[in-house]
Design a protein around this motif. Structure first.
Motif, short mmCIF file in Angstrom:
data_model
loop_
_atom_site.label_atom_id
_atom_site.label_comp_id
_atom_site.label_asym_id
_atom_site.label_seq_id
_atom_site.Cartn_x
_atom_site.Cartn_y
_atom_site.Cartn_z
N LYS A 173 -4.23 11.06 4.15
CA LYS A 173 -2.79 10.85 4.19
C LYS A 173 -2.52 9.37 3.94
CE LYS A 173 -2.82 10.32 9.23
NZ LYS A 173 -2.27 10.80 10.51
N PRO A 174 -1.29 9.00 3.57
CA PRO A 174 -1.00 7.59 3.24
C PRO A 174 -1.32 6.64 4.38
CG PRO A 174 0.79 9.01 2.49
CD PRO A 174 -0.13 9.88 3.27
N ALA A 175 -1.19 7.08 5.63
CA ALA A 175 -1.47 6.19 6.75
C ALA A 175 -2.94 5.85 6.87
CB ALA A 175 -0.97 6.82 8.05
N ASP A 207 7.33 3.33 2.41
CA ASP A 207 8.58 3.21 3.15
C ASP A 207 9.41 2.02 2.63
OD1 ASP A 207 7.95 5.37 4.69
OD2 ASP A 207 7.13 4.19 6.35
N LYS A 220 1.34 4.08 3.59
CA LYS A 220 2.56 4.69 4.14
C LYS A 220 3.65 3.64 4.31
CE LYS A 220 4.30 7.26 8.14
NZ LYS A 220 5.41 6.32 8.37
#
Length: 565
Positions: A512-514, A471, A467
């Motif tokens: 999820k990306p995190a 970003d 994530k």
């Protein structure tokens, strides 16, 4: 007549009041002690022999000294009485006679200690007018005065009374005069004491206007005794020196002020108990066994609390205090023990609730599975009681803390919730999950079941998450090639495929990306799946992070391998 002229030497400042016949003793004593002057000069006495007796005089020997007071700054002298006698044989109607009296500069006429007296009739003296006796006060600040007699014989009718033809005037000590009628009819007033009466002079050190100015020049400062005090003159500029409270002696002499032994002078310093002299003071205390005020008669009363009684009370108080301390410490230890036992019971309850007993049996049956059960104290120490400074991430399934256990960096995940109906299955899946070994899956090292929330301990991955990488890519602060992005996607897919292909498939439930960590070389490692490791059964509560949940899962809360993809 004129008394005294200006002189550089003044009378010695020693506190004497001399009686008749004792001047020889006074002179010898003054010579022996070398009394000092206001200006710190050695005393110089002019001595005249009168009927074989030695007498001290002021200045050059014109005024006889009667006594000196260091404390008051005063000197008593014998002053000659001025007189005027009318001539009855002459026809002169009036006559004026002047008589001047003056003293050296350091001396001033005392305003409060003297009065101007006139005795006689058919005469007038300046400052007073009367027949028989009159008196008046003087103004301070002067060291001389003048007497002027004026005869007005025709102004008075004295044929019917017998009066003296002489009149007398003098400045004399207020307390030393008592009028008698015989003074107006005879020469008794002037005949007493050889025509002299006592007069009070006030002296001071006149080389400075006051104490403040005097103390600026220590060379000429007259108060040289260590325990002396300076007092401003009350009669003109200047100052005098006194010994400080509790001391007596000559303040104009080095070490001249000596400590007063108050215990040897019970009249001035009454003490009805035990007197102990101290420097400049004294202590007056009640004798042993009594208490109260020893400075007044019968001020010390018997003390019912004798030393033995006090010791007994003190010993009893110490014993009681020790007993209270012992009981208090015992109660504190007892409460701590109860609290500790309660915590231990609660810890054991959590361990049982999370399936700890079952996990121990399964680990024993499976043999060495490389899985560690951590103790509660180890986790609290490593996270410093879950200090927020140790938090490295938060997700839908729990909070992750960075810590060090046995010198190894680990990630401790504090799970938010576990389905109570699946605890047995969950324990089984933990054992299976710890056996998972894949380069793209974060290794599960162990767990702790002694908290209300389940604690999972993973290997720690140093770099950031996918994530954060995305970003940076979007903000154009960091460029990732297409090949790298495809490789990360492929490695993540391989990790999920490996979990789904196990004999007992493990479903992630929160992809999820995190939750995809990046190790050295941008190697993808799937994480954060331990808390939601479940099979394809309907769930009681929603799992996953809003925004990343598969819409199909929201209909029936049934998680499958397709939901992870």
């Amino acid at each position: 007549m004129s008394y005294g002229q200006k002189s550089n030497c003044n009378t010695a400042l020693c506190h004497w009041s001399v009686a008749a016949g004792s001047w020889q003793q006074l002179l010898n004593d003054m010579r022996r002690r070398q009394c000092f002057l206001p200006f710190r000069l050695r005393a110089r006495l002019l001595v005249a022999r009168v009927r074989a007796h030695m007498k001290p005089f002021l200045g050059h020997g014109y005024v006889e000294l009667a006594g000196v007071s260091l404390l008051d700054g005063q000197a008593r002298v014998w002053n000659n009485i001025s007189s005027y006698c009318s001539n009855t044989t002459t026809s002169q109607t009036n006559q004026t006679i002047l008589d001047t009296v003056s003293f050296p500069h350091p001396y001033k006429l005392s305003e409060t200690g003297n009065k101007f007296m006139i005795v006689g009739c058919e005469s007038v003296a300046i400052l007073a007018v009367g027949a028989g006796c009159c008196q008046t006060t003087i103004t301070k600040g002067y060291n001389a005065y003048q007497i002027m007699f004026m005869n007005f014989a025709r102004g008075f009718n004295s044929t019917e009374i017998s009066i003296s033809r002489c009149s007398y005037a003098v400045l004399m000590e207020s307390s030393g005069f008592s009028f008698r009628k015989s003074y107006a009819t005879s020469s008794e007033f002037i005949d007493t004491n050889g025509g002299k009466v006592p007069m009070v002079l006030e002296w001071a050190v006149r080389n400075a206007s006051n104490c403040v100015d005097a103390q600026k020049n220590r060379e000429s400062y007259a108060c040289v005794s260590e325990n002396s005090a300076c007092v401003n003159s009350s009669n003109g500029p200047g100052y005098i020196c006194n010994c400080a409270k509790g001391f007596q002696g000559n303040p104009y002499h080095l070490n001249g002020c000596k400590d007063i032994d108050e215990c040897q002078n019970n009249n001035n310093y009454p003490c009805y108990g035990e007197c102990r002299n101290t420097l400049g003071s004294f202590d007056c205390i009640c004798p042993g066994g009594t208490k109260g005020n020893a400075t007044i008669p019968e001020g010390c009363q018997k003390d019912i609390f004798t030393p033995k009684v006090r010791y007994a009370i003190g010993a009893a108080a110490c014993v009681l205090f020790g007993l209270f301390v012992f009981l208090g410490w015992g109660m504190i230890r007892h409460k701590r023990t109860i609290k500790k036992q309660a915590l231990l019971r609660q810890t054991d309850e959590y361990f049982v609730q999370h399936g700890g007993q079952l996990l121990l049996e399964m680990m024993k049956a499976e043999g060495n599975v490389g899985f560690t059960l951590y103790r509660k104290g180890d986790i609290e120490t490593a996270t410093k009681n879950f200090n927020k400074a140790h938090i490295v991430g938060e997700g839908g399934q729990g909070t992750v803390y960075r810590a060090v256990i046995d010198g190894v960096d680990v990630a401790i995940k504090r799970c938010k919730e576990i389905d109570a109906s699946r605890k047995t299955d969950f324990v089984q899946e933990l054992v299976i999950l710890c056996r998972v070994s894949h380069p793209n899956i974060v290794k599960l090292l162990g767990c702790c079941l002694q908290f209300e929330a389940l604690m999972l301990i993973y290997e720690f991955v140093q770099n950031k998450t996918l994530k954060e990488l995305l970003d940076l890519q979007r903000s154009r602060r960091f460029h990732v090639t297409l090949g790298t992005r495809l490789r990360i996607a492929a490695e993540s897919a391989e990790a999920l495929a490996h979990l789904h292909s196990l004999p007992h498939p493990i479903l992630h439930g929160d992809v999820k990306p995190a939750n995809i960590l990046l190790a050295e070389g941008m190697v993808a490692k799937v994480s954060d799946f331990g808390c939601s490791t479940i099979d394809e059964k309907t769930q009681d509560v929603l799992k996953g992070t809003p925004g990343y949940i598969d819409p199909e899962y929201l209909f029936e809360y049934q998680l499958t391998t397709k939901n992870d993809v």
